[in-house]
Design a protein around this motif. Structure first.
Motif, PDB file in Angstrom:
ATOM      1  N   CYS A  30      46.965  24.772  64.635  1.00 17.82           N
ATOM      2  CA  CYS A  30      46.059  24.416  64.912  1.00 17.82           C
ATOM      3  C   CYS A  30      45.738  24.201  66.769  1.00 17.82           C
ATOM      4  N   HIS A  34      42.118  26.566  65.936  1.00 15.03           N
ATOM      5  CA  HIS A  34      41.848  25.910  65.785  1.00 15.03           C
ATOM      6  C   HIS A  34      41.287  24.592  67.687  1.00 15.03           C
ATOM      7  N   CYS A  40      43.572  17.955  65.240  1.00 11.78           N
ATOM      8  CA  CYS A  40      42.397  18.473  64.067  1.00 11.78           C
ATOM      9  C   CYS A  40      42.475  17.578  62.894  1.00 11.78           C
ATOM     10  N   CYS A  43      44.531  19.054  59.847  1.00  9.72           N
ATOM     11  CA  CYS A  43      45.716  19.445  60.618  1.00  9.72           C
ATOM     12  C   CYS A  43      46.371  18.766  60.105  1.00  9.72           C
TER      13      CYS A  43
HETATM   14 ZN   LIG Z   1      43.402  22.407  62.992  1.00 14.33          ZN
END
Ligand SMILES: [Zn+2]
Length: 114
Positions: A30, A34, A40, A43
């Protein structure tokens, strides 16, 4: 124990360790993929799912690495996601947590230590 639970949840040292490792891998994924400092939502959900699967793993403390397990207990979507996480975070785990990663990550042959 008051209420009869259908099944005891796994809570042995091995299961807990695996949860920790999968959590770390999802965090790396993540963070890098991300670009999040905290997990997030997606995840987070995956992490909870993975953790639940481990709690319910029918092999409990006798389990092997999930990648080698004959029973695919993950739903298809999650399996895809966790596979991607493993593939992505595997090399990072070698860097950050080398000892823990050896057993768990399906690395390409040349990267595997022994
Ligand atoms: Zn994530």
């Amino acid at each position: 124990m008051a209420a009869q639970v259908k099944r005891q949840l796994n809570d042995g040292p091995k299961i807990r360790k695996e949860k920790e490792i999968v959590g770390k891998m999802i965090r790396i994924y993540c963070m890098k993929k991300h670009r999040q400092k905290v997990l997030c939502e997606e995840c987070q959900e995956l992490n909870e799912y993975a953790s639940t699967r481990l709690s319910l793993c029918q092999f409990g403390e006798a389990k092997t690495a999930c990648a080698k397990c004959p029973i695919h207990c993950y739903k298809r979507d999650y399996r895809q996601k966790i596979k991607e996480v493993m593939r992505f975070s595997g090399p990072w785990m070698l860097l950050y947590h080398p000892v823990e990663s050896i057993r768990h990550i399906p690395l390409p042959g040349k990267l595997r230590k022994k």
